[in-house]
Design a protein around this motif. Structure first.
Motif, PDB file in Angstrom:
ATOM      1  N   ALA A  17       0.603  -1.350   0.071  1.00  0.00           N
ATOM      2  CA  ALA A  17      -0.135  -0.055  -0.057  1.00  0.00           C
ATOM      3  C   ALA A  17       0.688   1.179  -0.035  1.00  0.00           C
ATOM      4  N   ALA A  18       1.944   1.207   0.679  1.00  0.00           N
ATOM      5  CA  ALA A  18       2.872   2.377   0.638  1.00  0.00           C
ATOM      6  C   ALA A  18       3.523   2.660  -0.565  1.00  0.00           C
ATOM      7  N   LEU A  19       3.961   1.656  -1.261  1.00  0.00           N
ATOM      8  CA  LEU A  19       4.489   1.750  -2.614  1.00  0.00           C
ATOM      9  C   LEU A  19       3.391   1.872  -3.636  1.00  0.00           C
ATOM     10  N   ASP A  20       2.283   1.766  -3.534  1.00  0.00           N
ATOM     11  CA  ASP A  20       1.133   2.106  -4.503  1.00  0.00           C
ATOM     12  C   ASP A  20       0.870   3.487  -4.054  1.00  0.00           C
ATOM     13  N   ALA A  21       0.881   4.098  -2.805  1.00  0.00           N
ATOM     14  CA  ALA A  21       0.660   5.497  -2.477  1.00  0.00           C
ATOM     15  C   ALA A  21       1.579   6.427  -2.913  1.00  0.00           C
ATOM     16  N   ASP A  22       3.096   5.894  -2.859  1.00  0.00           N
ATOM     17  CA  ASP A  22       4.062   6.729  -3.452  1.00  0.00           C
ATOM     18  C   ASP A  22       3.841   6.712  -5.034  1.00  0.00           C
ATOM     19  N   ALA A  23       3.696   5.897  -5.559  1.00  0.00           N
ATOM     20  CA  ALA A  23       3.556   6.015  -7.196  1.00  0.00           C
ATOM     21  C   ALA A  23       2.358   6.957  -7.602  1.00  0.00           C
ATOM     22  N   ASP A  24       1.230   6.579  -6.688  1.00  0.00           N
ATOM     23  CA  ASP A  24       0.017   7.787  -7.164  1.00  0.00           C
ATOM     24  C   ASP A  24       0.437   9.073  -6.757  1.00  0.00           C
ATOM     25  N   SER A  25       1.210   9.426  -5.852  1.00  0.00           N
ATOM     26  CA  SER A  25       1.810  10.727  -5.440  1.00  0.00           C
ATOM     27  C   SER A  25       2.555  11.269  -6.419  1.00  0.00           C
ATOM     28  N   MET A  26       3.541  10.486  -7.042  1.00  0.00           N
ATOM     29  CA  MET A  26       4.154  10.989  -8.273  1.00  0.00           C
ATOM     30  C   MET A  26       3.657  11.210  -9.372  1.00  0.00           C
ATOM     31  N   VAL A  27       2.670  10.268  -9.840  1.00  0.00           N
ATOM     32  CA  VAL A  27       1.781  10.530 -11.060  1.00  0.00           C
ATOM     33  C   VAL A  27       0.967  11.944 -10.937  1.00  0.00           C
ATOM     34  N   ALA A  28       0.231  12.086  -9.763  1.00  0.00           N
ATOM     35  CA  ALA A  28      -0.338  13.172  -9.472  1.00  0.00           C
ATOM     36  C   ALA A  28       0.364  14.400  -9.559  1.00  0.00           C
ATOM     37  N   GLU A  29       1.522  14.495  -9.085  1.00  0.00           N
ATOM     38  CA  GLU A  29       2.514  15.852  -9.361  1.00  0.00           C
ATOM     39  C   GLU A  29       3.028  15.766 -10.770  1.00  0.00           C
ATOM     40  N   MET A  30       3.130  14.660 -11.385  1.00  0.00           N
ATOM     41  CA  MET A  30       3.400  14.716 -13.067  1.00  0.00           C
ATOM     42  C   MET A  30       2.228  15.375 -13.740  1.00  0.00           C
ATOM     43  N   ASP A  31       1.028  15.173 -13.440  1.00  0.00           N
ATOM     44  CA  ASP A  31       0.062  15.452 -14.087  1.00  0.00           C
ATOM     45  C   ASP A  31      -0.436  17.002 -14.056  1.00  0.00           C
ATOM     46  N   LYS A  32       0.082  17.713 -12.877  1.00  0.00           N
ATOM     47  CA  LYS A  32      -0.443  19.303 -12.702  1.00  0.00           C
ATOM     48  C   LYS A  32       0.436  19.649 -14.065  1.00  0.00           C
ATOM     49  N   GLY A  45       4.583  24.145 -10.163  1.00  0.00           N
ATOM     50  CA  GLY A  45       3.484  23.128 -10.804  1.00  0.00           C
ATOM     51  C   GLY A  45       3.910  21.766 -11.239  1.00  0.00           C
ATOM     52  N   GLY A  46       3.411  21.288 -12.123  1.00  0.00           N
ATOM     53  CA  GLY A  46       3.882  19.773 -12.419  1.00  0.00           C
ATOM     54  C   GLY A  46       4.872  19.880 -13.681  1.00  0.00           C
ATOM     55  N   LEU A  47       5.053  18.845 -14.430  1.00  0.00           N
ATOM     56  CA  LEU A  47       5.808  18.693 -15.388  1.00  0.00           C
ATOM     57  C   LEU A  47       5.072  18.565 -16.725  1.00  0.00           C
ATOM     58  N   LYS A  48       3.663  18.907 -16.852  1.00  0.00           N
ATOM     59  CA  LYS A  48       2.802  18.498 -18.020  1.00  0.00           C
ATOM     60  C   LYS A  48       2.810  19.988 -18.708  1.00  0.00           C
ATOM     61  N   GLN A  49       3.615  20.200 -20.019  1.00  0.00           N
ATOM     62  CA  GLN A  49       3.294  21.250 -20.726  1.00  0.00           C
ATOM     63  C   GLN A  49       2.066  21.700 -21.413  1.00  0.00           C
ATOM     64  N   GLU A  50       1.688  22.858 -22.034  1.00  0.00           N
ATOM     65  CA  GLU A  50       0.588  23.032 -22.751  1.00  0.00           C
ATOM     66  C   GLU A  50       0.255  22.192 -23.860  1.00  0.00           C
ATOM     67  N   ASP A  51       1.434  21.874 -24.630  1.00  0.00           N
ATOM     68  CA  ASP A  51       1.447  20.938 -25.505  1.00  0.00           C
ATOM     69  C   ASP A  51       1.140  19.354 -25.315  1.00  0.00           C
ATOM     70  N   GLY A  52       0.844  19.042 -24.282  1.00  0.00           N
ATOM     71  CA  GLY A  52       0.746  17.820 -23.702  1.00  0.00           C
ATOM     72  C   GLY A  52       1.940  16.984 -23.535  1.00  0.00           C
ATOM     73  N   SER A  53       3.316  17.471 -23.645  1.00  0.00           N
ATOM     74  CA  SER A  53       4.386  16.740 -23.521  1.00  0.00           C
ATOM     75  C   SER A  53       5.026  17.036 -22.104  1.00  0.00           C
ATOM     76  N   TYR A  54       5.995  16.428 -21.558  1.00  0.00           N
ATOM     77  CA  TYR A  54       6.360  16.349 -20.222  1.00  0.00           C
ATOM     78  C   TYR A  54       7.761  17.064 -20.471  1.00  0.00           C
ATOM     79  N   LEU A  55       8.005  17.796 -19.350  1.00  0.00           N
ATOM     80  CA  LEU A  55       9.688  18.266 -19.255  1.00  0.00           C
ATOM     81  C   LEU A  55      10.297  17.016 -18.885  1.00  0.00           C
ATOM     82  N   TYR A  56      11.660  17.211 -19.428  1.00  0.00           N
ATOM     83  CA  TYR A  56      12.721  16.296 -18.843  1.00  0.00           C
ATOM     84  C   TYR A  56      13.112  16.754 -17.607  1.00  0.00           C
ATOM     85  N   ALA A  57      13.318  17.922 -17.243  1.00  0.00           N
ATOM     86  CA  ALA A  57      13.627  18.382 -16.061  1.00  0.00           C
ATOM     87  C   ALA A  57      13.212  19.884 -15.753  1.00  0.00           C
TER      88      ALA A  57
END
Length: 109
Positions: A17-32, A45-57
């Motif tokens: 459950a702790a591993l699943d919660a950790d994974a869920d929190s990382m995905v939630a931050e990326m989706d911002k 904010g997160g890593l999602k850009q306006e064009d739908g791509s994700y930042l490398y860093a």
């Protein structure tokens, strides 16, 4: 997510459950959506850009094995997010995590 089914099968549901919660929190931050400063750089904010791509860093920094991480949209980051969204494990033939995984096998292409 790849290890939580193993812990669950071994009877350690708290660790799973702790591993699943950790994974869920990382995905939630990326989706911002990312927030841009006046100079168009990442401000928060997160890593999602306006064009739908994700930042490398989120900023430029040297990586010890010889290159710089840059705050640009990256095919690699975007691909990993697609894998995550579809519960696809790219290092396993067929893409499923384990036989005991709570996630369904990915649909065939």
């Amino acid at each position: 997510r790849a290890r939580s089914p193993d812990y669950r099968a071994a009877g350690d549901s708290a660790k799973a459950a702790a591993l699943d919660a950790d994974a869920d929190s990382m995905v939630a931050e990326m989706d911002k959506p990312m927030q841009r400063c006046d100079n168009l750089k990442w401000c928060g904010g997160g890593l999602k850009q306006e064009d739908g791509s994700y930042l490398y860093a989120n900023s430029r920094f040297f990586i010890s094995w010889g290159w710089y991480a840059n705050p640009i949209g990256a095919t690699s980051s975007t691909a990993w997010k697609i894998f995550t969204d579809h519960h696809y494990h790219p290092f396993v033939l067929g893409g499923n995590y384990t036989a005991g995984s709570p996630y369904p096998a990915p649909a065939p292409f």
